[in-house]
Scaffold this motif. Structure first.
Motif, PDB file in Angstrom:
ATOM      1  N   GLN A   1     -10.602  -7.828 -10.383  1.00 42.87           N
ATOM      2  CA  GLN A   1     -11.852  -7.409 -11.004  1.00 42.87           C
ATOM      3  C   GLN A   1     -11.731  -7.516 -12.522  1.00 42.87           C
ATOM      4  O   GLN A   1     -10.734  -7.085 -13.106  1.00 42.87           O
ATOM      5  N   ASP A   2     -12.734  -8.125 -13.173  1.00 46.99           N
ATOM      6  CA  ASP A   2     -12.767  -8.172 -14.638  1.00 46.99           C
ATOM      7  C   ASP A   2     -14.217  -8.094 -15.103  1.00 46.99           C
ATOM      8  O   ASP A   2     -15.146  -8.007 -14.297  1.00 46.99           O
TER       9      ASP A   2
ATOM     10  N   GLY B   1      -8.824  -0.195  -3.799  1.00 51.81           N
ATOM     11  CA  GLY B   1      -7.769  -0.826  -4.574  1.00 51.81           C
ATOM     12  C   GLY B   1      -8.176  -0.997  -6.026  1.00 51.81           C
ATOM     13  O   GLY B   1      -9.218  -0.503  -6.469  1.00 51.81           O
ATOM     14  N   LEU B   2      -7.381  -1.715  -6.778  1.00 54.48           N
ATOM     15  CA  LEU B   2      -7.589  -1.866  -8.217  1.00 54.48           C
ATOM     16  C   LEU B   2      -8.933  -2.505  -8.519  1.00 54.48           C
ATOM     17  O   LEU B   2      -9.266  -3.570  -8.004  1.00 54.48           O
TER      18      LEU B   2
ATOM     19  N   THR C   1       0.864  -1.187   0.000  1.00 55.60           N
ATOM     20  CA  THR C   1       0.000   0.000   0.000  1.00 55.60           C
ATOM     21  C   THR C   1       0.898   1.235   0.000  1.00 55.60           C
ATOM     22  O   THR C   1       2.087   1.155   0.321  1.00 55.60           O
ATOM     23  N   PRO C   2       0.346   2.404  -0.368  1.00 51.18           N
ATOM     24  CA  PRO C   2       1.157   3.631  -0.361  1.00 51.18           C
ATOM     25  C   PRO C   2       1.321   4.238   1.019  1.00 51.18           C
ATOM     26  O   PRO C   2       1.961   5.273   1.165  1.00 51.18           O
ATOM     27  N   HIS C   3       0.773   3.606   2.045  1.00 50.21           N
ATOM     28  CA  HIS C   3       0.805   4.175   3.387  1.00 50.21           C
ATOM     29  C   HIS C   3       2.089   3.789   4.103  1.00 50.21           C
ATOM     30  O   HIS C   3       2.530   2.640   4.049  1.00 50.21           O
TER      31      HIS C   3
ATOM     32  N   THR D   1      -7.717   9.542  -7.121  1.00 50.83           N
ATOM     33  CA  THR D   1      -7.524   8.454  -8.080  1.00 50.83           C
ATOM     34  C   THR D   1      -7.769   7.124  -7.374  1.00 50.83           C
ATOM     35  O   THR D   1      -7.716   7.038  -6.152  1.00 50.83           O
ATOM     36  N   GLU D   2      -8.042   6.093  -8.167  1.00 53.44           N
ATOM     37  CA  GLU D   2      -8.181   4.754  -7.617  1.00 53.44           C
ATOM     38  C   GLU D   2      -6.805   4.252  -7.197  1.00 53.44           C
ATOM     39  O   GLU D   2      -5.832   4.390  -7.929  1.00 53.44           O
ATOM     40  N   SER D   3      -6.716   3.692  -6.003  1.00 58.04           N
ATOM     41  CA  SER D   3      -5.440   3.197  -5.506  1.00 58.04           C
ATOM     42  C   SER D   3      -4.921   2.085  -6.399  1.00 58.04           C
ATOM     43  O   SER D   3      -5.690   1.294  -6.961  1.00 58.04           O
ATOM     44  N   ARG D   4      -3.588   1.996  -6.515  1.00 57.54           N
ATOM     45  CA  ARG D   4      -2.963   0.930  -7.295  1.00 57.54           C
ATOM     46  C   ARG D   4      -2.694  -0.310  -6.449  1.00 57.54           C
ATOM     47  O   ARG D   4      -2.064  -1.259  -6.900  1.00 57.54           O
ATOM     48  N   GLU D   5      -3.182  -0.318  -5.232  1.00 57.04           N
ATOM     49  CA  GLU D   5      -3.023  -1.477  -4.369  1.00 57.04           C
ATOM     50  C   GLU D   5      -3.915  -2.622  -4.844  1.00 57.04           C
ATOM     51  O   GLU D   5      -4.900  -2.408  -5.542  1.00 57.04           O
TER      52      GLU D   5
END
Length: 293
Positions: free
Chosen positions: A198-199, A231-232, A140-142, A245-249
């Motif tokens: 997710q797809d 997250g993604l 995570t970015p934290h 923005t949506e997190s890249r996690e």
């Protein structure tokens, strides 16, 4: 927030000293720093912490940093709080931060690097002598930061007087009625990594949420929990205002319950059951569509 009062306190000297600790809310600590003679505490005795200036301030604020709860818009808050610390008798600030953006703004004000952190209302600046990062939440970015600020000169009554004068006009223009908040409660939190991307075919986010969010509402209603997919692929956007923005996690389900451990345990159990159900559906889906699970 903790204040430490030590007679003949000396930074960097390896000698034993007597110290008195006072554990306070952030707002009460700043009141005591700004007015050490006048009732930061309930006792008026000359031996009480409020009767003498604190030497060390230990703070662990939320992600907004020194800003109070009414200053959640962006990172505009915290200026007065930093000024109160600079105008106090504190020689050392031990600052644990879970928000690096707010930490950098607060650090600039404490060290005098920020343009607004000048003038008679601000006491002598601190030096940032140590800064360490702790990766408590991998992927995570934290990041948790621990900064230590020191200074040789301290604030005094003239700084406190100038501080009150400098902010008095602003407080008259931007007045806010005090809101009595609830007593402090422990907040229980956890994160479940979903483990399924997710797809457009399996649509794991929709399966977790349920029709119109029914699955999340059911857990929230039964346990008083707050739940969020992030997250993604989650569709949840976060970040500074105007830059969300949506997190890249990786996709995760976050759960928090305030004050009640039994409700938290129940929410975690229900979330685990939901995730297990979705994973069983995913394995069956992969088998039908000849996809690796």
């Amino acid at each position: 927030t903790a204040l430490i009062y030590g007679k003949d306190f000396a930074l960097g000297k390896p000698k034993r000293a007597q110290a008195q600790f006072s554990v306070l809310s952030g707002s009460d600590a700043l009141v005591q720093l700004a007015n050490p003679e006048g009732g930061g505490g309930s006792s008026s005795s000359s031996s009480s912490p409020a009767s003498a200036g604190a030497d060390v301030l230990i703070i662990d604020p939320p992600r907004r940093g020194l800003a109070d709860a009414s200053q959640k818009v962006g990172l505009i808050g915290g200026q007065r709080q930093a000024a109160e610390i600079r105008a106090s008798s504190v020689r050392a600030v031990i600052y644990m931060s879970c928000g690096h953006d707010s930490f950098m703004i607060d650090a600039d004000r404490l060290t005098g690097a920020a343009p607004e952190a000048q003038g008679a209302a601000w006491g002598p600046p601190f030096r940032l002598v140590s800064l360490k990062g702790y990766d408590m939440f991998p992927f995570t970015p934290h990041i948790e930061l621990l900064g230590v600020f020191l200074r040789d000169d301290v604030g005094g009554p003239h700084h406190a007087s100038a501080l009150l004068e400098a902010f008095a006009e602003r407080d008259r223009v931007v007045s806010r009625s005090p809101v009595a908040g609830p007593a402090w409660e422990e907040n229980f939190v956890c994160q479940f990594y979903v483990g399924i991307e997710q797809d457009a075919t399996f649509k794991v986010v929709g399966r977790l949420l349920g029709s119109s969010g029914k699955n999340m509402r059911d857990i929230a209603d039964k346990c008083g929990a707050r739940l969020r997919l992030r997250g993604l692929g989650s569709g949840f956007k976060e970040g500074l205002r105007g830059q969300e923005t949506e997190s890249r996690e990786p996709l995760m389900l976050c759960i928090s319950v305030r004050g009640d451990r039994s409700s938290y345990d129940k929410a975690v159990g229900l979330a685990g059951e939901l995730l297990e159900k979705v994973h069983l559906e995913y394995r069956a889906f992969c088998k039908r569509t000849d996809r690796p699970a």
